[in-house]
Write a protein that holds these residues in place. Structure first.
Motif, mmCIF file in Angstrom:
data_model
loop_
_atom_site.group_PDB
_atom_site.id
_atom_site.type_symbol
_atom_site.label_atom_id
_atom_site.label_comp_id
_atom_site.label_asym_id
_atom_site.label_seq_id
_atom_site.Cartn_x
_atom_site.Cartn_y
_atom_site.Cartn_z
ATOM 1 N N GLU A 19 0.905 -1.125 0.061
ATOM 2 C CA GLU A 19 0.082 -0.179 0.022
ATOM 3 C C GLU A 19 0.760 1.423 0.000
ATOM 4 O O GLU A 19 0.255 2.379 0.087
ATOM 5 C CB GLU A 19 -0.874 -0.013 1.253
ATOM 6 N N ALA A 20 2.052 1.024 -0.153
ATOM 7 C CA ALA A 20 3.139 2.218 0.016
ATOM 8 C C ALA A 20 2.910 2.982 1.194
ATOM 9 O O ALA A 20 3.114 4.350 1.261
ATOM 10 C CB ALA A 20 3.198 3.036 -1.458
ATOM 11 N N LYS A 21 2.620 2.249 2.208
ATOM 12 C CA LYS A 21 2.460 2.974 3.678
ATOM 13 C C LYS A 21 3.584 2.448 4.465
ATOM 14 O O LYS A 21 3.648 1.531 5.097
ATOM 15 C CB LYS A 21 0.997 2.725 4.046
ATOM 16 N N PRO A 22 4.582 3.618 4.698
ATOM 17 C CA PRO A 22 5.581 3.069 5.676
ATOM 18 C C PRO A 22 5.383 2.522 6.936
ATOM 19 O O PRO A 22 5.872 1.725 7.480
ATOM 20 C CB PRO A 22 6.381 4.480 5.863
ATOM 21 N N PRO A 23 4.307 3.128 7.867
ATOM 22 C CA PRO A 23 3.982 2.527 8.854
ATOM 23 C C PRO A 23 3.554 1.132 9.078
ATOM 24 O O PRO A 23 3.721 0.271 9.983
ATOM 25 C CB PRO A 23 2.634 3.324 9.326
ATOM 26 N N LYS A 24 2.987 0.513 7.779
ATOM 27 C CA LYS A 24 2.880 -0.706 7.802
ATOM 28 C C LYS A 24 4.110 -1.791 7.395
ATOM 29 O O LYS A 24 3.917 -3.066 7.257
ATOM 30 C CB LYS A 24 1.625 -1.048 6.632
ATOM 31 N N ALA A 25 5.042 -1.317 6.821
ATOM 32 C CA ALA A 25 6.163 -1.897 6.257
ATOM 33 C C ALA A 25 6.772 -3.053 7.373
ATOM 34 O O ALA A 25 6.883 -4.120 6.825
ATOM 35 C CB ALA A 25 7.471 -0.953 6.051
ATOM 36 N N PRO A 26 6.921 -2.649 8.517
ATOM 37 C CA PRO A 26 7.460 -3.679 9.726
ATOM 38 C C PRO A 26 6.649 -4.988 9.750
ATOM 39 O O PRO A 26 7.155 -5.796 9.691
ATOM 40 C CB PRO A 26 7.660 -2.829 10.872
ATOM 41 N N PRO A 46 10.664 -2.736 -2.324
ATOM 42 C CA PRO A 46 9.419 -2.300 -2.432
ATOM 43 C C PRO A 46 9.597 -1.017 -3.731
ATOM 44 O O PRO A 46 10.409 -1.139 -4.296
ATOM 45 C CB PRO A 46 8.858 -1.625 -1.315
ATOM 46 N N VAL A 47 8.508 -0.300 -3.856
ATOM 47 C CA VAL A 47 8.551 0.847 -4.624
ATOM 48 C C VAL A 47 8.724 2.132 -3.834
ATOM 49 O O VAL A 47 9.647 2.928 -4.301
ATOM 50 C CB VAL A 47 6.965 1.012 -5.403
ATOM 51 N N HIS A 48 8.229 2.423 -2.745
ATOM 52 C CA HIS A 48 8.605 3.482 -2.177
ATOM 53 C C HIS A 48 9.611 3.449 -1.058
ATOM 54 O O HIS A 48 10.012 2.359 -0.267
ATOM 55 C CB HIS A 48 7.074 3.524 -1.005
ATOM 56 N N MET A 53 13.270 1.334 3.494
ATOM 57 C CA MET A 53 14.287 1.523 4.668
ATOM 58 C C MET A 53 13.890 0.574 5.761
ATOM 59 O O MET A 53 14.732 -0.227 6.353
ATOM 60 C CB MET A 53 14.120 3.021 5.053
ATOM 61 N N ALA A 54 12.447 0.511 6.083
ATOM 62 C CA ALA A 54 12.161 -0.356 7.094
ATOM 63 C C ALA A 54 12.343 -1.894 6.865
ATOM 64 O O ALA A 54 12.649 -2.721 7.491
ATOM 65 C CB ALA A 54 10.476 -0.086 7.250
ATOM 66 N N MET A 55 12.250 -2.038 5.513
ATOM 67 C CA MET A 55 11.925 -3.410 4.871
ATOM 68 C C MET A 55 13.564 -4.120 4.739
ATOM 69 O O MET A 55 13.934 -5.146 5.365
ATOM 70 C CB MET A 55 11.644 -3.632 3.418
ATOM 71 N N ILE A 96 16.060 -8.275 -2.939
ATOM 72 C CA ILE A 96 16.264 -7.535 -4.246
ATOM 73 C C ILE A 96 15.092 -6.372 -4.199
ATOM 74 O O ILE A 96 14.016 -6.606 -4.241
ATOM 75 C CB ILE A 96 15.878 -8.291 -5.586
ATOM 76 N N ILE A 97 15.979 -5.171 -4.235
ATOM 77 C CA ILE A 97 14.818 -3.864 -4.369
ATOM 78 C C ILE A 97 14.743 -3.466 -5.932
ATOM 79 O O ILE A 97 15.778 -3.387 -6.661
ATOM 80 C CB ILE A 97 15.877 -2.839 -3.949
ATOM 81 N N PRO A 98 13.506 -3.402 -6.530
ATOM 82 C CA PRO A 98 13.233 -3.365 -8.076
ATOM 83 C C PRO A 98 12.816 -1.955 -8.197
ATOM 84 O O PRO A 98 12.384 -1.648 -9.286
ATOM 85 C CB PRO A 98 12.070 -4.299 -8.396
ATOM 86 N N ASN A 99 12.714 -1.088 -7.179
ATOM 87 C CA ASN A 99 12.466 0.246 -7.423
ATOM 88 C C ASN A 99 13.023 1.182 -6.568
ATOM 89 O O ASN A 99 13.786 2.255 -6.921
ATOM 90 C CB ASN A 99 10.883 0.558 -7.345
ATOM 91 N N ALA A 100 12.797 1.322 -5.199
ATOM 92 C CA ALA A 100 12.985 2.206 -4.460
ATOM 93 C C ALA A 100 14.479 2.782 -4.462
ATOM 94 O O ALA A 100 15.415 2.166 -4.411
ATOM 95 C CB ALA A 100 12.899 1.847 -2.819
ATOM 96 N N GLY A 101 14.683 4.138 -4.645
ATOM 97 C CA GLY A 101 15.931 4.887 -4.962
ATOM 98 C C GLY A 101 16.576 5.521 -3.993
ATOM 99 O O GLY A 101 17.595 6.114 -4.295
#
Length: 403
Positions: A90-97, A115-117, A122-124, A136-141
């Motif tokens: 959902e591209a929502k950082p609070p849910k990432a952990p 992820p994308v975001h 960073m959390a992932m 493997i990170i396929p987007n987040a820059g």
């Protein structure tokens, strides 16, 4: 692929094929008993991408291209069937952990992709580092992902913000623009892209007339454009993306600035949004590691295969997902499907040569792509490649402590 080689085998692998075949029996006999017993178990690939909300198309294209690449390898990794475990970030950082924990501990995936975001990333990545799970990170820059947060088990198949900012300075100087205004969304990623631009532009003798950071994610640009017109720079370099990029480019043209002040930006200023921008996008120049019109055989064959598989047109996000699949294919072939042989797999992945639709690339010591960056111009609604601005661009990642 264009040269009809076996999917997943690089040019280097073809050369080494005879030697590898000679050692096959010996290598197979060394596979640990635990793997031999469970050798037929499916490989679990956990995918954390957005499938709803603003970034849904990005996530879907990454996922579809990743799965396409593995399908081209017979639907297997290292000879084993694959199970994809898809989770909507959902591209929502609070849910990432919570979501990352679900994939690592509950689903017990063998690999993590996403992820994308960048803030989700960073959390992932922090959790994946702790678990030692190959990711493997396929987007987040964000620079940090292969910078201060780098780790042996973390790879990226997309870009760093440095890589889509730094070559912009070189491109503008080559085009004869020495006095420019720098505009960007004032948040972490926008600041990093702009810092990369300034590093090369100033070192090359350029002058920044004024730096104009604008509030993120607001799209009220009129006052800034009025100021820009009064400054009368040679050109302007920007970072905006998505809906903000559409609004900025349209407002820029409506103010008549496109007639007198050339507009440049990091690639996402026009990537995937030219249809929405319409005539206003014509002539806008951007730098990126890919373009739909890139004339390399692997790009033409990839775009055709993606269209057949999904009914959609590929984009830079699909390319990054496809290349994540290629990295998994090569890594698993190197250890003959033994997901427990992480150290050996990482060593192989570090040396991988990815025959990508963007052009071939390798990995830096921080596990970020070393890749070509292209200057593109919107012509008849398409990002057309004008030239390669810089070959083999490597993010210096000075704060990465690998090795």
């Amino acid at each position: 692929m264009s040269d009809q080689k076996k999917p997943g085998i690089s040019r280097r692998d073809i050369i080494k094929g005879g030697a590898a075949a000679a050692g096959l029996v010996t290598a197979s006999s060394l596979i640990p008993t635990r793997f031999a017993i469970g050798g037929m178990a499916k490989v679990k690939v956990g995918i954390l991408l957005p499938y709803t909300g603003t970034y849904a198309k990005l996530g879907t294209n990454i996922r579809d291209a990743l799965q396409l690449r593995i399908q081209q390898n017979g639907g297997k990794l290292g000879g084993r069937e694959v199970e994809f475990v898809n989770v909507d970030s959902e591209a929502k950082p609070p849910k990432a952990p919570e979501l990352t924990n679900k994939l690592i501990k509950k689903e017990q995936v063998d690999f993590l992709v996403g992820p994308v975001h960048s803030v989700v990333g960073m959390a992932m990545v922090k959790m994946a580092r702790e678990a030692g799970l190959i990711t493997i990170i396929p987007n987040a820059g964000a620079n940090q992902l292969t910078g201060s947060l780098c780790a042996p088990n973390i790879f990226r198949t997309s870009f760093s913000s440095y890589q889509i900012g730094y070559p912009g300075g070189k491109a503008m100087l080559e085009d004869g623009h020495k006095n420019v205004v720098l505009m960007y969304w004032n948040y972490g990623f926008g600041k990093q892209v702009s810092a990369g631009f300034k590093e090369s532009f100033l070192a090359g003798g350029g002058n920044i007339v004024k730096e104009i950071p604008t509030p993120f994610p607001k799209v009220d640009f009129q006052a800034y454009l009025t100021e820009l017109a009064a400054l009368k720079p040679d050109a302007v370099f920007t970072f905006y993306a998505g809906g903000g990029a559409v609004k900025f480019v349209k407002d820029y043209a409506a103010a008549g600035l496109n007639k007198s002040i050339p507009l440049y930006g990091a690639g996402f200023l026009t990537e995937g949004v030219t249809a929405a921008q319409g005539e206003a996008a014509e002539g806008v120049r951007t730098v990126l590691h890919y373009a739909n019109t890139l004339d390399v055989p692997d790009n033409l064959s990839f775009r055709a295969a993606f269209r057949v598989a999904t009914g959609n047109e590929a984009d830079v996000y699909a390319v990054q997902g496809y290349d994540a699949g290629s990295l998994l294919v090569q890594g698993m072939e190197a250890v003959q499907g033994d997901t427990g042989a992480r150290a050996d797999m990482i060593k192989s992945m570090e040396k991988s040569i990815i025959d990508s639709p963007r052009g071939g690339f390798t990995f830096s010591k921080s596990h970020n792509p070393i890749q070509n960056i292209y200057l593109r111009e919107v012509q008849n609604g398409e990002n057309r490649v004008l030239r390669t601005v810089q070959e083999a661009v490597e993010d210096p990642a000075l704060d990465c402590k690998i090795g």
